[in-house]
Motif scaffolding. Structure first.
Motif, PDB file in Angstrom:
ATOM      1  N   SER A  87       0.831  -1.207   0.000  1.00 29.02           N
ATOM      2  CA  SER A  87       0.000   0.000   0.000  1.00 29.02           C
ATOM      3  C   SER A  87       0.869   1.261   0.000  1.00 29.02           C
ATOM      4  N   VAL A  88       1.616   1.440  -1.044  1.00 20.48           N
ATOM      5  CA  VAL A  88       2.416   2.650  -1.229  1.00 20.48           C
ATOM      6  C   VAL A  88       2.071   3.227  -2.597  1.00 20.48           C
ATOM      7  N   ALA A  89       2.463   4.459  -2.788  1.00 21.92           N
ATOM      8  CA  ALA A  89       2.198   5.097  -4.077  1.00 21.92           C
ATOM      9  C   ALA A  89       3.015   4.410  -5.170  1.00 21.92           C
ATOM     10  N   PRO A  90       2.423   4.164  -6.316  1.00 25.80           N
ATOM     11  CA  PRO A  90       3.165   3.502  -7.387  1.00 25.80           C
ATOM     12  C   PRO A  90       4.239   4.425  -7.962  1.00 25.80           C
ATOM     13  N   VAL A  91       5.291   3.808  -8.438  1.00 27.44           N
ATOM     14  CA  VAL A  91       6.368   4.550  -9.080  1.00 27.44           C
ATOM     15  C   VAL A  91       5.994   4.717 -10.549  1.00 27.44           C
ATOM     16  N   ILE A  92       6.016   5.954 -11.017  1.00 30.26           N
ATOM     17  CA  ILE A  92       5.677   6.222 -12.413  1.00 30.26           C
ATOM     18  C   ILE A  92       6.968   6.443 -13.185  1.00 30.26           C
TER      19      ILE A  92
END
Length: 99
Positions: A87-92
């Motif tokens: 549950s972490v922000a995805p890497v773009i």
């Protein structure tokens, strides 16, 4: 009225006898048709899965269950991993235009 629906061309023979086929040609057509029917029936009776092809009426369900059990055992390490998502922000990752 000749009993036809009008869909069959008038100048075509109404039976196979009018085609002037030899006995060898007729047998060949019959053999090919039977082979095509057998192939179609077999395709309807098969189930493709990751372990191969299961043919209904030829293979046993017990053998299929055993195959599944073996594959599950081979994937024991995968089954032991967590099924929770991170549950972490995805890497773009954006392209830089370089190749």
């Amino acid at each position: 009225m000749d009993g036809s629906s009008g869909l069959w061309p008038q100048d075509w023979p109404k039976s196979i006898d009018g085609l002037s086929l030899s006995e060898a040609e007729r047998s060949g057509f019959a053999r090919d048709e039977q082979a095509a029917r057998n192939a179609a029936a077999t395709r309807r009776r098969t189930i493709e899965h990751s372990g191969g092809v299961f043919t209904v009426g030829v293979d046993t369900y017990g053998a299929l269950a055993n195959d599944i059990a073996v594959r599950v055992a081979q994937n024991a390490a995968l089954l032991a991993t967590s099924t929770r998502t991170v549950s972490v922000a995805p890497v773009i990752i954006r392209p830089t235009g370089r190749r």
